[in-house]
Every structure is written in structure tokens, then in C-alpha cells.
Scaffold this motif. Structure first.
Motif, short mmCIF file in Angstrom:
data_model
loop_
_atom_site.label_atom_id
_atom_site.label_comp_id
_atom_site.label_asym_id
_atom_site.label_seq_id
_atom_site.Cartn_x
_atom_site.Cartn_y
_atom_site.Cartn_z
N VAL A 91 25.56 4.10 51.26
CA VAL A 91 26.70 3.83 49.83
C VAL A 91 28.23 3.93 50.52
N ILE A 92 27.91 5.13 50.51
CA ILE A 92 30.15 5.58 51.02
C ILE A 92 29.88 5.09 52.47
N ASP A 93 29.55 4.71 53.33
CA ASP A 93 30.07 4.61 54.40
C ASP A 93 30.50 5.80 55.25
N ALA A 94 29.63 6.46 55.51
CA ALA A 94 29.89 7.48 56.40
C ALA A 94 30.13 8.04 57.44
N ILE A 95 29.76 6.88 58.60
CA ILE A 95 30.12 6.70 59.37
C ILE A 95 31.53 6.08 59.62
N ASP A 96 31.99 5.13 59.36
CA ASP A 96 33.48 5.06 58.98
C ASP A 96 34.61 6.03 58.22
N TYR A 97 33.44 7.03 57.27
CA TYR A 97 34.57 7.67 56.61
C TYR A 97 33.80 9.03 55.99
N PRO A 98 34.06 9.20 57.17
CA PRO A 98 33.38 10.40 57.16
C PRO A 98 33.49 12.02 56.50
N GLU A 99 34.60 12.24 56.46
CA GLU A 99 35.31 13.24 55.27
C GLU A 99 35.57 13.20 53.99
N ALA A 100 35.56 13.57 53.43
CA ALA A 100 36.31 13.47 52.13
C ALA A 100 37.77 14.69 52.23
N SER A 101 38.89 14.43 51.54
CA SER A 101 39.33 15.52 51.39
C SER A 101 40.18 15.61 50.24
N PHE A 102 40.94 17.24 50.12
CA PHE A 102 42.00 16.50 49.03
C PHE A 102 42.97 17.64 48.94
N GLU A 103 44.09 18.07 49.11
CA GLU A 103 45.70 18.58 48.90
C GLU A 103 46.31 18.32 48.18
N GLY A 104 46.47 19.88 47.77
CA GLY A 104 46.84 20.13 45.85
C GLY A 104 48.51 21.18 47.11
N THR A 105 49.95 20.42 45.91
CA THR A 105 50.59 21.48 46.24
C THR A 105 51.24 21.47 44.70
N SER A 106 50.89 21.37 44.09
CA SER A 106 51.48 21.45 42.18
C SER A 106 50.21 22.57 41.90
N PHE A 107 50.67 23.71 40.66
CA PHE A 107 49.38 24.59 39.85
C PHE A 107 50.76 24.83 38.89
N VAL A 108 49.55 24.88 37.79
CA VAL A 108 49.90 24.76 36.59
C VAL A 108 48.56 26.02 36.06
N GLN A 109 49.00 26.71 35.42
CA GLN A 109 48.23 28.50 35.28
C GLN A 109 48.23 28.31 33.71
N ARG A 110 46.83 27.92 32.85
CA ARG A 110 47.19 27.63 31.47
C ARG A 110 46.39 28.85 30.66
N GLY A 111 46.18 29.57 30.61
CA GLY A 111 45.46 31.24 30.38
C GLY A 111 44.76 31.41 31.01
N ASP A 112 43.62 31.48 30.70
CA ASP A 112 42.64 31.49 32.55
C ASP A 112 42.10 30.71 33.41
N SER A 113 42.69 29.48 33.13
CA SER A 113 42.43 28.28 33.78
C SER A 113 43.81 28.05 34.98
N LEU A 114 43.49 27.26 36.07
CA LEU A 114 43.99 26.54 36.99
C LEU A 114 44.07 25.20 37.43
N TYR A 115 45.67 24.56 37.17
CA TYR A 115 45.40 23.35 37.83
C TYR A 115 46.26 23.31 38.46
N ALA A 116 44.76 22.09 39.32
CA ALA A 116 46.02 21.71 41.19
C ALA A 116 46.54 20.46 41.00
N TYR A 117 46.75 20.36 41.51
CA TYR A 117 47.65 18.54 41.03
C TYR A 117 47.60 18.12 42.73
N GLY A 118 47.37 17.13 42.61
CA GLY A 118 47.35 16.83 44.28
C GLY A 118 46.99 15.33 44.86
#
Length: 182
Positions: A91-118
Motif C-alpha cells: 500500500v505504501i510502495d515500500a520498494i520505491d519509498y523505503p524510508e520515512a523521515s522527519f527534520e525539526g529545526t524549530s521548538f516551542v516549550q509550553r509547560g511540560d510539552s515540547l512542540y517540534a516544527y519541521g
């Protein structure tokens, strides 16, 4: 002015201008994982990968983040049913798209939670995303638990069906990323 005041002011100035202690924190792969959840009206599917590679640059003293990334080989997810996992890879065409990735470079701390934007890249499509997490700093490690959801159709994935009923469009993820502080 008193010498004590000048000394205190000097120390405060040095501390205020001291460079951040940002460094690369090594991932503890054996303690880290990612799980996806796919929902169909007749059942729910959960599949986990212990082969996620997380990378983090952070200041362990100030508890701040500079850069984070994560990459997973999509064929490493295991639901406990090899037929279902094989179908998911089709279904996800793993042969053609074998990886999933995330790059986060901006972060906001709100209370105990951290939000990564990327950006997340999955099935050959890159989209902006916000990932909510809960970082827990301890003496020897940083553990980050978080979650996010993706739309299958936004990532150009045909929603699989069972008995002609498609799965929900939301593909939900939870993750645990553990980093050494030593």
C-alpha cells in the motif's frame, strides 16, 4: 561600589554571555521505538518498529533543543501478522519509498510539552508538521514520548479497504526516543 557587588555583577555577566552547551546526544536505539495505528470500523491495527534512528542536538543543562531528526525503514514495522505487514508495504510502495523521515529545526516549550516544527517525508511527499512531545530529563538520559498524525490522502496513499470499507484517513504515530546524557 562594593567589591562584592562588582564580583556578583561580573559573574552574572559571564553567565549571561556564556555560550550554550549544545551538543549531539547519542540515541539509545534499544530503548527507542515508533508505532503506527490505523483504524478500520471493524478493527484497529498497531505496528511497531524498534529500528528508528533518532538524532538530537540539545543543551542538556538548559534543557533546550536545536535540531532533531528521525528516520525509519518502513519495512521494519511489525504488527505481529506478516500477511498484514506485507500488504501494508504494498500500500505504501515500500520498494520505491523505503524510508520515512522527519527534520525539526524549530521548538516551542509550553509547560511540560515540547512542540517540534519541521518537515516529514513519507511516500515521496514532504509536508510541514508539528510534533507534540513530552521530554523527561533525568541524571543519565533524556526520554521523549510524542505523537503526531498524517493524512494518507495528503501523502498520496490510496486508503486500503476491508469489505469495501476504507480505513480512516488518519495514520497516527506514537514514539519514544531515548538519548544518553553521559
Amino acid at each position: 561600589m562594593s567589591t562584592k557587588f562588582l564580583a556578583a555583577a561580573g559573574i552574572a555577566l559571564i553567565c549571561a554571555t556564556a555560550p550554550a552547551q549544545v551538543r549531539h546526544l547519542p540515541c539509545r536505539k534499544d530503548e527507542s521505538s515508533m508505532t503506527y495505528r490505523l483504524v478500520h470500523p471493524l478493527h484497529k491495527i498497531e505496528s511497531t518498529s524498534k529500528e528508528v534512528v533518532y538524532d538530537l542536538e540539545a543543551d542538556p543543562v538548559a534543557h533546550t533543543f536545536k535540531h532533531v531528526s528521525g528516520t525509519v525503514d518502513v519495512t521494519t514495522f511489525d504488527s505481529g501478522n506478516s500477511n498484514r505487514d506485507s500488504h501494508a508495504m504494498e500500500v505504501i510502495d515500500a520498494i520505491d519509498y523505503p524510508e520515512a523521515s522527519f527534520e525539526g529545526t524549530s521548538f516551542v516549550q509550553r509547560g511540560d510539552s515540547l512542540y517540534a516544527y519541521g518537515k516529514i517525508t513519507f511516500h515521496g511527499v514532504t509536508k510541514d508538521v508539528t510534533i507534540a512531545s513530552l521530554p523527561r530529563w533525568s541524571a543519565g538520559k533524556l526520554e521523549v514520548d510524542g505523537s503526531f498524525s498524517l493524512s494518507l490522502t495528503e501523502f498520496k496513499i490510496d486508503r486500503p479497504s476491508l469489505l469495501m470499507i476504507p480505513v480512516e484517513d488518519a495514520l497516527s504515530f506514537t514514539f519514544t526516543a531515548v538519548f544518553g546524557l553521559d
